[in-house]
Design a protein around this motif. Structure first.
Motif, PDB file in Angstrom:
ATOM      1  N   GLU A 152      90.107   0.043 -59.127  1.00  0.00           N
ATOM      2  CA  GLU A 152      91.132   0.103 -58.086  1.00  0.00           C
ATOM      3  C   GLU A 152      90.526   0.036 -56.689  1.00  0.00           C
ATOM      4  O   GLU A 152      91.085  -0.588 -55.786  1.00  0.00           O
ATOM      5  N   SER A 153      89.374   0.643 -56.495  1.00  0.00           N
ATOM      6  CA  SER A 153      88.733   0.634 -55.183  1.00  0.00           C
ATOM      7  C   SER A 153      87.861  -0.595 -54.961  1.00  0.00           C
ATOM      8  O   SER A 153      87.420  -0.852 -53.845  1.00  0.00           O
ATOM      9  N   GLY A 154      87.622  -1.342 -56.006  1.00  0.00           N
ATOM     10  CA  GLY A 154      86.788  -2.530 -55.895  1.00  0.00           C
ATOM     11  C   GLY A 154      85.302  -2.250 -55.869  1.00  0.00           C
ATOM     12  O   GLY A 154      84.508  -3.140 -55.590  1.00  0.00           O
ATOM     13  N   LEU A 155      84.915  -1.011 -56.124  1.00  0.00           N
ATOM     14  CA  LEU A 155      83.495  -0.637 -56.145  1.00  0.00           C
ATOM     15  C   LEU A 155      83.138  -0.171 -57.558  1.00  0.00           C
ATOM     16  O   LEU A 155      83.373   0.981 -57.910  1.00  0.00           O
ATOM     17  N   CYS A 156      82.672  -1.060 -58.349  1.00  0.00           N
ATOM     18  CA  CYS A 156      82.317  -0.746 -59.740  1.00  0.00           C
ATOM     19  C   CYS A 156      80.808  -0.681 -59.861  1.00  0.00           C
ATOM     20  O   CYS A 156      80.132  -1.712 -59.783  1.00  0.00           O
ATOM     21  N   ILE A 157      80.271   0.501 -60.053  1.00  0.00           N
ATOM     22  CA  ILE A 157      78.837   0.682 -60.242  1.00  0.00           C
ATOM     23  C   ILE A 157      78.525   0.544 -61.732  1.00  0.00           C
ATOM     24  O   ILE A 157      79.186   1.158 -62.567  1.00  0.00           O
ATOM     25  N   SER A 158      77.527  -0.235 -62.046  1.00  0.00           N
ATOM     26  CA  SER A 158      77.125  -0.435 -63.435  1.00  0.00           C
ATOM     27  C   SER A 158      75.620  -0.286 -63.566  1.00  0.00           C
ATOM     28  O   SER A 158      74.871  -0.573 -62.628  1.00  0.00           O
ATOM     29  N   LEU A 159      75.208   0.179 -64.716  1.00  0.00           N
ATOM     30  CA  LEU A 159      73.789   0.342 -65.032  1.00  0.00           C
ATOM     31  C   LEU A 159      73.467  -0.515 -66.245  1.00  0.00           C
ATOM     32  O   LEU A 159      74.201  -0.493 -67.234  1.00  0.00           O
TER      33      LEU A 159
END
Length: 295
Positions: free
Chosen positions: A220-227
């Motif tokens: 929803e915020s457009g900030l998807c952190i992935s590892l």
């Protein structure tokens, strides 16, 4: 503990056999094999070992091929130590952000980074430091030092001077037992399996964990952190190192059974190492010189 108990059981078995004289048949076969070779005192154990009911011995090509396998394995293990093994990447940061988003490790820096982090960053002080030191020592010993050491010891046993088997069989028996026990703790193949499983499962594990923690907030915020993790060249180089290590270990196991523990003779190894490709027919003789029997 299992390797140690196995060695002790063999010691008791040999003491009982020597007391009862049950080793006479095997000793006579070994004497016949050595008496047929005029260069026994100068030859190595690889020259003395026999395959296919003592009808074939290792040829010059076979010895050269064995030396090539050993040198190649040592080269691959050294390359595994020196090259990158795994990379962890963090994605999803804004372009304006600064900082490290990629972490790369070799087989050695995996241990040193663990020691650094647990020793200086994590809470717990001395307890955490001591625990991390123990983990690093076990990791370095079992995954790096012992595989390399056992390869060298197993290879050197094949080229030992022939006088050792003739003059002091007990010393050779202790040598084989020591290398056998050390080999039980050599875990390069386990290290390879661990790295592969880590790379395969890490991405799904992290994606599931972030999804459970943040829910749909990231999307929803457009900030998807992935590892994510990626296997590097060092892991691929460890595959031939492991395969060649199994070949060297199989050869060592066969020679141990031939010279020291006949009860552990493994028929498939006798067939494999007795192939015509790397063996040559040996001279046959039925009598042992009296001087050899007296010795």
């Amino acid at each position: 503990q299992g390797e140690w108990m196995r060695t002790k059981h063999f010691e008791l078995m040999h003491q009982e056999q020597e007391h009862l004289g049950e080793n006479a048949h095997h000793d006579k076969e070994a004497l016949v094999s050595r008496a047929c070779s005029p260069e026994t005192s100068k030859s190595s154990l690889l020259d003395q070992v026999r395959y296919r009911d003592s009808s074939r011995g290792c040829s010059s090509f076979g010895k050269s091929l064995y030396a090539f396998v050993v040198v190649t394995q040592i080269t691959f293990i050294s390359a595994v130590i020196a090259t990158l093994c795994i990379t962890f990447t963090i994605d999803g940061f804004p372009e304006s952000s600064s900082g490290q988003d990629q972490f790369q490790y070799t087989a050695v820096t995996v241990a040193t980074s663990l020691l650094y982090n647990f020793g200086t960053v994590s809470p717990g002080g001395t307890t955490a430091f001591v625990g991390s030191v123990f983990m690093v020592v076990v990791y370095l010993a079992m995954c790096i030092i012992l595989p390399l050491l056992c390869c060298l010891l197993m290879a050197s046993s094949s080229f030992l001077h022939g006088g050792i088997i003739n003059k002091n069989p007990r010393r050779l028996r202790r040598y084989f037992s020591t290398v056998d026990i050390l080999g039980g703790f050599s875990c390069l193949d386990v290290w390879l399996l661990a790295f592969v499983l880590c790379a395969i499962e890490f991405n799904d594990l992290m994606a599931g964990a972030l999804k459970e923690i943040a829910g749909d907030m990231c999307e929803e915020s457009g900030l998807c952190i992935s590892l994510s993790s990626t296997i590097e060249i060092g892991v691929y180089l460890s595959i031939p190192a492991v395969l060649m290590g199994w070949i060297v270990e199989a050869s060592f196991t066969y020679m141990e059974a031939y010279f020291v523990h006949p009860s552990e003779m493994f028929a498939p190894w006798n067939w494999l190492f007795g192939l015509r490709l790397w063996t040559t027919p040996t001279a046959q003789c039925d009598e042992v010189p009296e001087s050899a029997l007296e010795q």
